[in-house]
Design an enzyme around this catalytic site. Structure first.
Site, PDB file in Angstrom:
ATOM      1  CG  ASP A 126     -14.424  -7.237  67.193  1.00  0.00           C
ATOM      2  OD1 ASP A 126     -15.664  -7.263  67.310  1.00  0.00           O
ATOM      3  OD2 ASP A 126     -13.792  -8.120  66.573  1.00  0.00           O
ATOM      4  CB  SER A 127     -15.659 -10.427  70.124  1.00  0.00           C
ATOM      5  OG  SER A 127     -15.681 -10.639  68.730  1.00  0.00           O
ATOM      6  CB  CYS A 152     -20.420  -9.983  62.025  1.00  0.00           C
ATOM      7  SG  CYS A 152     -18.987 -10.590  62.948  1.00  0.00           S
ATOM      8  CB  THR A 153     -16.655  -5.619  62.820  1.00  0.00           C
ATOM      9  OG1 THR A 153     -16.424  -6.351  64.032  1.00  0.00           O
ATOM     10  CG2 THR A 153     -17.646  -4.502  63.075  1.00  0.00           C
ATOM     11  CG  HIS A 154     -14.753 -11.214  63.129  1.00  0.00           C
ATOM     12  ND1 HIS A 154     -15.274 -10.590  64.222  1.00  0.00           N
ATOM     13  CD2 HIS A 154     -13.635 -11.868  63.556  1.00  0.00           C
ATOM     14  CE1 HIS A 154     -14.515 -10.855  65.277  1.00  0.00           C
ATOM     15  NE2 HIS A 154     -13.514 -11.626  64.898  1.00  0.00           N
ATOM     16  CB  CYS A 170     -17.995  -5.818  68.497  1.00  0.00           C
ATOM     17  SG  CYS A 170     -18.683  -7.453  68.791  1.00  0.00           S
ATOM     18  CE1 TYR A 195     -16.089 -11.308  73.771  1.00  0.00           C
ATOM     19  CE2 TYR A 195     -17.201  -9.194  73.564  1.00  0.00           C
ATOM     20  CZ  TYR A 195     -16.165  -9.954  74.055  1.00  0.00           C
ATOM     21  OH  TYR A 195     -15.212  -9.356  74.837  1.00  0.00           O
ATOM     22  N   GLY A 196     -20.867 -13.888  69.867  1.00  0.00           N
ATOM     23  CA  GLY A 196     -22.217 -14.007  69.296  1.00  0.00           C
ATOM     24  C   GLY A 196     -23.035 -15.185  69.766  1.00  0.00           C
ATOM     25  CB  THR A 247     -21.992  -9.418  69.020  1.00  0.00           C
ATOM     26  OG1 THR A 247     -21.999 -10.005  67.715  1.00  0.00           O
ATOM     27  CG2 THR A 247     -22.630 -10.363  70.007  1.00  0.00           C
ATOM     28  CD  GLU A 269     -10.889 -13.645  66.532  1.00  0.00           C
ATOM     29  OE1 GLU A 269      -9.935 -13.817  67.293  1.00  0.00           O
ATOM     30  OE2 GLU A 269     -11.280 -12.509  66.181  1.00  0.00           O
TER      31      GLU A 269
HETATM   32  N1  DGL Z   1     -17.059  -8.724  65.299  1.00  0.00           N
HETATM   33  C1  DGL Z   1     -18.175  -9.158  66.089  1.00  0.00           C
HETATM   34  C2  DGL Z   1     -19.462  -8.522  65.540  1.00  0.00           C
HETATM   35  O1  DGL Z   1     -19.391  -7.518  64.866  1.00  0.00           O
HETATM   36  C3  DGL Z   1     -18.157 -10.645  66.196  1.00  0.00           C
HETATM   37  C4  DGL Z   1     -18.882 -11.133  67.386  1.00  0.00           C
HETATM   38  C5  DGL Z   1     -18.454 -12.481  67.868  1.00  0.00           C
HETATM   39  O2  DGL Z   1     -17.381 -12.580  68.452  1.00  0.00           O
HETATM   40  O3  DGL Z   1     -19.238 -13.438  67.720  1.00  0.00           O
HETATM   41  O4  DGL Z   1     -20.554  -8.961  65.791  1.00  0.00           O
END
Ligand code: DGL
Length: 258
Positions: A14-15, A188-190, A77, A46-47, A79, A156
């Site tokens: 993931d990012s 988004c997985t966060h 992720c 990343y988004g 994204t 984060e």
């Molecule tokens: N966990 C990422 C997702 O599922 C986050 C992307 C990001 O870093 O913006 O989209």
């Protein structure tokens, strides 16, 4: 019976720390597997980057996981999946690569007629993959994309509750009539890590749905199909790497995994 391939670990990427919400589900389903997680927190979020930037970072992360000898890779992720999954599968033909997308299907099935809000990063919501998904369900529900730039950064930094987060989320939902929302997709997985705060802002009424279950099941199905499921009689090991090379982020990762 184990073969050489089946005893290898599963790689998650993931990012940042978000993909741990998906790995947590996979561990619940397959506790006997070994897991290697790579979070690219130094480059998160990343988004709000360009598609080419995210593609390059994702390929680098996949190379890292392959160098660790993984038997399958989960792009945990949304994204990175929307930016790179097609190119990854075309390039790495010999390793199963599982992606994640906003769980719109279960949201449409479970919600009863109200609005469905899709919270995700700006990139996920403008990419082709999501547009195709939207089209598929457009007739069945009123679907409202809600880009949430800024939320990944809070998570984060370890913020998963408290006033700052509640005020951020309240502002995001300010223009939406909360009483008419039947489901919110955490695209988004966060975001599953701030599920309680989202529920609080919405008055605990809407269903909150994320894609971790579908992805973990798909991973198990793919391992089974390839004959590379691990030995169920053991307890697996978990190793976490992060590009940020700071203890703080590794500690946060283990905390989120609990
Ligand atoms: N966990 C990422 C997702 O599922 C986050 C992307 C990001 O870093 O913006 O989209």
């Amino acid at each position: 019976m184990s073969n050489n391939e089946s005893i290898k670990p599963i790689g998650f990427f993931d990012s940042g720390v978000g993909g741990l919400s998906v790995m947590k589900k996979a561990i619940e389903y397959m506790p006997w597997e070994d897991y290697i997680y790579f979070g690219d927190s130094i480059n998160a979020p990343y988004g709000t980057k360009t598609v080419d930037e995210v593609k390059e970072l994702t390929f680098n992360a996949v190379e890292f996981l392959i160098s660790k000898g993984v038997k399958a890779i989960v792009i945990a992720c949304n994204t990175a999946t929307s930016a790179a999954i097609e190119d990854l599968r075309a390039y790495y033909k010999n390793i199963p690569i599982i992606g994640i997308e906003p769980a719109l299907k279960p949201a449409v099935e479970l919600s009863n007629n109200g609005k469905i809000i899709i919270m995700a990063t700006p990139m996920t919501l403008v990419e082709k993959k999501f547009k195709t998904l939207m089209k598929k369900y457009a007739q069945e529900a009123e679907i409202i994309p809600l880009p949430c730039a800024g939320l990944v950064e809070l998570i984060e930094s370890g913020i998963t509750e408290g006033d700052e987060l509640i005020s951020f989320l309240s502002k995001k939902f300010i223009d939406i009539d909360k009483d008419t929302i039947s489901a919110v997709v955490l695209g988004c997985t966060h975001y599953p890590f701030v599920k309680n705060a989202i529920a609080k802002v919405l008055g605990n009424k809407a269903l909150l749905i994320d894609g971790s279950e579908g992805t973990a099941k798909e991973l198990r199905r793919r391992l089974g199909k390839g004959g590379i499921l691990g030995d169920k009689g053991r307890k697996g090991e978990i190793t976490i790497y992060n590009s940020l090379q700071e203890n703080k982020v590794i500690e946060l990762s283990y905390k989120l995994l609990k």
